[in-house]
Design an enzyme around this catalytic site. Structure first.
Site, mmCIF file in Angstrom:
data_model
loop_
_atom_site.group_PDB
_atom_site.id
_atom_site.type_symbol
_atom_site.label_atom_id
_atom_site.label_comp_id
_atom_site.label_asym_id
_atom_site.label_seq_id
_atom_site.Cartn_x
_atom_site.Cartn_y
_atom_site.Cartn_z
ATOM 1 N N SER A 119 35.566 51.856 46.617
ATOM 2 C CA SER A 119 34.663 51.497 45.533
ATOM 3 C C SER A 119 33.962 50.220 45.941
ATOM 4 O O SER A 119 34.471 49.464 46.790
ATOM 5 C CB SER A 119 35.455 51.252 44.250
ATOM 6 O OG SER A 119 34.666 50.608 43.256
ATOM 7 N N TYR A 136 42.383 47.547 39.316
ATOM 8 C CA TYR A 136 41.452 48.407 40.048
ATOM 9 C C TYR A 136 40.879 47.675 41.254
ATOM 10 O O TYR A 136 40.843 48.211 42.367
ATOM 11 C CB TYR A 136 40.333 48.876 39.111
ATOM 12 C CG TYR A 136 39.439 49.937 39.694
ATOM 13 C CD1 TYR A 136 39.861 51.268 39.762
ATOM 14 C CD2 TYR A 136 38.175 49.628 40.165
ATOM 15 C CE1 TYR A 136 39.036 52.241 40.301
ATOM 16 C CE2 TYR A 136 37.344 50.595 40.700
ATOM 17 C CZ TYR A 136 37.778 51.904 40.763
ATOM 18 O OH TYR A 136 36.970 52.871 41.293
#
Length: 168
Positions: free
Chosen positions: A50, A63
């Site tokens: 990501s 995350y």
């Protein structure tokens, strides 16, 4: 899986869940497949990280930590396999319109008392100078390159597909 809140109130079970899904599962899968790749003297490992593996955002500690860890894991594994025909890389998408992202658009719309479309434009515009989400096809094409015969020397990279998010 995403959970957003400040670190001092971040639930331990959510931390464990996010780490298990985004980091530990990749380790176990990679470890399991490498012997077969070595046996066939060929392999392409493409981790989907990501933009949050390259930069951080507020209230996303688990995350961000997991995705940074995934990029580190990608680089270390690429080095471990550098003298083989197995390549290891990561793709780092920015905003891509997925169910996870849709929830963030909806939450922002509720918080700011605006439409979901307005929230989408606001959130994407805050991070991605292109002003639009990347398409799933763009992510797929990055993966296609990394899986191709033309990427044999491309190893250990974290390839952003992020509409200039990390270029700022």
């Amino acid at each position: 899986v995403q959970h957003m809140c400040p670190i001092d109130t971040f639930p331990d079970d959510k931390w464990d869940q996010i780490m298990a899904l985004n980091l530990s599962s990749v380790f176990h899968t990679t470890k399991a497949i490498i012997p077969q790749m070595r046996k066939q003297d060929f392999g392409r490992i493409i981790n989907i990280a990501s933009v949050h593996g390259l930069i951080a955002s507020e209230n996303k500690c688990a995350y961000v930590a997991a995705k940074h860890g995934l990029i580190g894991f990608t680089k270390a594994t690429a080095l471990d396999l550098a003298n083989t025909n197995i390549t290891v890389n990561a793709v780092c998408p920015g905003w891509v319109h997925t169910p996870l992202v849709q929830k963030q658009f909806e939450a922002r719309a509720t918080l700011d008392d605006i439409t979901v479309d307005e929230a989408s434009e606001l959130l994407v515009g805050e991070k991605m100078p292109t002003g639009r989400c990347a398409s799933s096809e763009e992510i797929a094409m990055a993966c296609a390159y990394l899986a191709s015969k033309f990427s044999v020397s491309t190893r250990g990279i974290a390839m952003p597909v992020d509409g200039c998010w990390t270029a700022q």
